[in-house]
Design a protein around this motif. Structure first.
Motif, PDB file in Angstrom:
ATOM      1  N   ASN A  12       0.968  -0.894  -0.055  1.00 28.27           N
ATOM      2  CA  ASN A  12      -0.111   0.415  -0.104  1.00 28.27           C
ATOM      3  C   ASN A  12       1.169   0.983  -0.152  1.00 28.27           C
ATOM      4  OD1 ASN A  12      -2.496  -1.065   0.124  1.00 28.27           O
ATOM      5  ND2 ASN A  12      -2.058  -1.647   2.426  1.00 28.27           N
ATOM      6  N   ARG A  14       0.418   5.772   0.563  1.00 29.84           N
ATOM      7  CA  ARG A  14      -0.651   6.617   0.704  1.00 29.84           C
ATOM      8  C   ARG A  14      -0.311   8.473   0.676  1.00 29.84           C
ATOM      9  NH1 ARG A  14      -5.215   6.301   3.854  1.00 29.84           N
ATOM     10  NH2 ARG A  14      -5.933   8.127   4.815  1.00 29.84           N
ATOM     11  N   CYS A  46      -2.422   2.585  -4.321  1.00 30.62           N
ATOM     12  CA  CYS A  46      -2.161   3.474  -3.751  1.00 30.62           C
ATOM     13  C   CYS A  46      -3.586   4.393  -3.399  1.00 30.62           C
ATOM     14  CB  CYS A  46      -1.077   4.214  -4.728  1.00 30.62           C
ATOM     15  SG  CYS A  46       0.578   3.324  -5.105  1.00 30.62           S
ATOM     16  N   HIS A  47      -3.589   5.143  -2.358  1.00 29.04           N
ATOM     17  CA  HIS A  47      -4.639   6.161  -2.103  1.00 29.04           C
ATOM     18  C   HIS A  47      -4.709   7.397  -2.523  1.00 29.04           C
ATOM     19  CE1 HIS A  47      -6.967   2.980  -0.485  1.00 29.04           C
ATOM     20  NE2 HIS A  47      -5.546   1.993  -0.010  1.00 29.04           N
ATOM     21  N   ASP A  65      -8.147   5.697  -5.886  1.00 32.32           N
ATOM     22  CA  ASP A  65      -7.383   4.649  -5.432  1.00 32.32           C
ATOM     23  C   ASP A  65      -7.008   3.808  -6.891  1.00 32.32           C
ATOM     24  OD1 ASP A  65      -9.023   4.875  -2.765  1.00 32.32           O
ATOM     25  OD2 ASP A  65     -10.235   3.447  -3.119  1.00 32.32           O
TER      26      ASP A  65
END
Length: 772
Positions: free
Chosen positions: A17, A19, A51-52, A128
């Motif tokens: 992940n 962010r 990835c946010h 997203d």
């Protein structure tokens, strides 16, 4: 364990992940700024990533975003490998993704498959991005900025896009769609209610308007405007597609605007094999609409007579429609008359006469006072335009007036007249006052001496030629109607009438019990005599009137009967008419008549008359059509429209009309006279023509003149074997049929092969094809 794109089994891998937060409340955030996939510009994005990207503005801000580059592995609409999800309708950060509307899922190459501009509905946008463990691509890059959301707030806000705008708080301003000029989202239901003071009107203008055009009646996305404070008010219009500078006025002090969007735009076009993200190709900016409250807007001018249905056209500043109540009338003035006309206005006046199966009206207008600044013929400062055809458009007017001279009386060409008053460059003036009247019209050209009655007069000095027709032609004529058409030639002229269309309905009985046309000739004694009566669908032959004499055509329709009707051409002719024929006095024998120009084809504009008189008033004249070929066909739907032979067995009765091909037709006069009349119209093409034998049939002894009975011993001439007619002995064996009804006995009995034919003598003596 994961399965790759090629179907091979791979060892389980952990998705990493990442962010990124862009918060405008933090001093470290730059606005405007740039965002993108990890390593964009220097390398491809990494595989196995989620990835946010979170963009958070201040409470009074929106997020604006535009992608400048985009290349993500996958094929829309499934995007089963790598993809980017965009959420632009996030209400707060605690809202689960599953409850947040998805703007769209994107993959592939090129920014043309993404929305051109994205603006959030709140102060948050979330992206997203997901990549699998196989191939990677260049990724994406975009620009963002935080913008003030004050342009999206006007009046009293109930929720995202429900507003009440009151003139006491804001006299003028702008209404924009929730994400203007970015792409508006699906499934919106917005309302904007404008409330003015009593006596005020509201004006709105489409400064920018771009909605998806889903077809007729705007089934997907639309703006709906009602004249009133709710959707129960009268609808002014439904709009989608692209507009600019459209101006709409309320009638009173309320106006309602509804904005709705839906999904399913691709399905609405019945498109095949379109990618799912093709929906974002359509320009969906939304709208920017200005509004203004005022008690100074022009008031519509109304008729001063209440007999008509008068209506201000909803949504316009001062347009008025006046609908006739059958032959009604009234007074029409400019707005505010006799006070000054307001500047910078355009007012249209639609005057609509009745138009149905039974009634057709025209509009007549007469001006009583007129002052519109300007100088004829240019009228740069202001003008009153008149369209007599009832259509609007650039250059569509028939007359334009300005200055202080009274315009002439005007009459519309059809059931509608349109007046347009324009004062956009004018100084103060009192405008105009006029009277209008709806007058009965039957759709027939010509002078009507009695208003409201279907009577038309055609005088040679005014019309040398023209057309006339049944009421409302080519539409069906009304039932229970009588029309008269009166034609007056000069003393040296004859009238020629030829029918171009003729359908009065199929008939089985006599014409007097059907829809019909009566043709009458005015005689020297001042009376009308009947030329003929026509009905059904068989065309009448061309008609020629007597020299210098009036002809009257009368059309009659029965109750409940409606058909296509007729159209005919009339011509007042002198030298153009080719005349032939003569008056023949028989000396007891017979003769031969040939078509004009024989053996060549006859020509157009031919008029030939032969009147044959027997030598004794108790004898008769027999005519036999030995050879007859004239264009036309005697049957329903056809007829003798361009050429006709009329046979008058009684000079006081209408003649029998013949055309086409006739073989051995014969006619016997009722008295001592028989008349033949051959007429061709301007459209006649010519044909072989005719050869007609005429014979005097004796009811008296041709030798002594005493009365006898044909076929008995009292006949001193030749008695025909079959018809028993008594004819002159000299007609026997002359090479011509003189007995009629297929009786050839006069050419068979006692006619040797060496006889000298008498036909040459008769032809020389009685040939009547010379020109008068």
């Amino acid at each position: 364990m994961l399965i790759s794109r090629k179907g091979m089994v791979k060892v389980s891998r952990v998705v990493r992940n990442c962010r990124y937060i862009f918060n405008n409340s933090l001093l470290t955030t730059v606005s405007p700024g740039i965002f993108g996939t990890p390593g964009f510009g220097s390398r491809k994005y990494p595989v196995g990533r989620r990835c946010h990207y979170i963009f958070i503005g201040k409470p009074d801000e929106r997020v604006e975003m535009k992608f400048t580059k985009f290349n993500v592995q996958g094929v829309a609409p499934l995007c089963q490998f790598d993809y980017l999800d965009i959420y632009a309708e996030v209400s707060d950060m605690t809202q689960p993704h599953i409850d947040t509307p998805l703007l769209g899922r994107f993959c592939g190459e090129g920014t043309d498959r993404l929305p051109n501009l994205i603006i959030s509905t709140s102060n948050i946008i979330i992206l997203d991005f997901y990549s699998d463990f196989d191939k990677a691509d260049d990724g994406f890059e975009g620009r963002y900025r935080f913008i003030n959301d004050s342009i999206y707030n006007f009046g009293q806000k109930k929720n995202l896009c429900d507003f009440v705008i009151n003139s006491t708080e804001q006299r003028l301003g702008y209404i924009v769609s929730p994400t203007y000029p970015g792409m508006y989202p699906d499934n919106l239901h917005c309302s904007y209610t404008l409330v003015g003071k009593i006596g005020q009107r509201i004006r709105i203008k489409f400064l920018d308007f771009s909605l998806f055009q889903g077809g007729d009646y705007c089934p997907i996305d639309y703006v709906l405007i009602h004249d009133g404070g709710s959707s129960k008010g009268e609808e002014i219009g439904r709009f989608c597609g692209n507009y600019k500078d459209v101006v709409i006025y309320s009638s009173e002090n309320y106006l309602s605007i509804i904005f709705r969007t839906q999904s399913g735009r691709i399905d609405s076009l019945n498109a095949d094999n379109l990618e799912g993200d093709a929906d974002f190709l359509y320009n969906r900016r939304g709208f920017n609409i200005s509004f203004e409250f005022s008690d100074k807007f022009v008031k519509p001018a109304f008729s001063r007579t209440g007999g008509d249905h008068i209506q201000h056209i909803k949504g316009t500043a001062c347009d008025v429609r006046i609908s006739s109540r059958k032959r009604s009338f009234g007074t029409l003035t400019s707005p505010g008359y006799p006070s000054d006309v307001p500047p910078n206005v355009t007012c249209n006046y639609y005057l609509d006469g009745m138009r149905n199966r039974k009634v057709l009206e025209k509009v007549s207008i007469s001006f009583k006072d007129f002052e519109v600044p300007g100088q004829m013929p240019y009228c740069y400062e202001g003008y009153l335009e008149v369209n007599l055809k009832g259509t609007l458009g650039v250059g569509a007017f028939d007359e334009r007036f300005c200055g202080s001279l009274l315009p002439p009386n005007l009459t519309s060409e059809d059931s509608r007249m349109i007046l347009t008053l324009d004062t956009h460059k004018s100084r103060s003036s009192r405008g105009f006052s006029s009277t209008y009247q709806f007058i009965t019209d039957f759709g027939i050209s010509g002078h009507s001496p009695e208003d409201g009655k279907c009577i038309f007069l055609y005088i040679s000095r005014n019309y040398k030629e023209g057309t006339f027709n049944s009421p409302y032609y080519p539409q069906e004529y009304p039932d229970n109607t009588k029309c008269e058409y009166i034609f007056r030639p000069a003393v040296s002229e004859r009238l020629l009438i030829s029918f171009h269309a003729f359908d009065l309905g199929k008939t089985r009985g006599p014409c007097h019990s059907s829809d019909n046309i009566l043709v009458d000739q005015h005689d020297l004694k001042g009376n009308y005599t009947r030329i003929n009566t026509y009905c059904g669908t068989q065309f009448p032959g061309p008609i020629v009137g007597a020299l210098g004499q009036e002809v009257r055509v009368v059309f009659n329709s029965r109750i409940g009967s409606r058909h296509a009707g007729f159209q005919a051409k009339f011509e007042f002719l002198n030298t153009r008419l080719r005349k032939c024929g003569e008056n023949i006095t028989s000396f007891g024998g017979g003769g031969l008549i040939k078509s004009p120009g024989s053996p060549e084809k006859y020509k157009s504009y031919s008029f030939c008359q032969w009147i044959i008189k027997a030598s004794h008033r108790k004898n008769n004249i027999l005519v036999i059509f030995e050879d007859f070929h004239v264009e036309g066909k005697e049957q329903e739907g056809a007829g003798c429209k361009n050429a006709v032979m009329r046979v008058y067995q009684d000079l006081h009765q209408p003649g029998k009309e013949l055309c086409g091909k006739q073989e051995n037709q014969f006619f016997l006069s009722i008295g001592e006279y028989l008349k033949l009349e051959f007429v061709t119209s301007s459209r006649a093409l010519g044909a072989k023509g005719f050869k007609i034998t005429w014979t005097e049939v004796h009811q008296t002894n041709p030798m002594t003149g005493s009365q006898t009975s044909s076929g008995k011993n009292g006949c001193r001439g030749f008695t025909c074997k079959i018809t028993k007619y008594c004819i002159d002995e000299s007609l026997k064996c002359n090479g011509l049929p003189n007995c009629g009804d297929s009786d050839r006995s006069d050419e068979e009995e006692g006619c040797g092969t060496g006889r000298v034919s008498y036909s040459l003598y008769l032809t020389i003596l009685f040939l009547i094809s010379t020109q008068l």
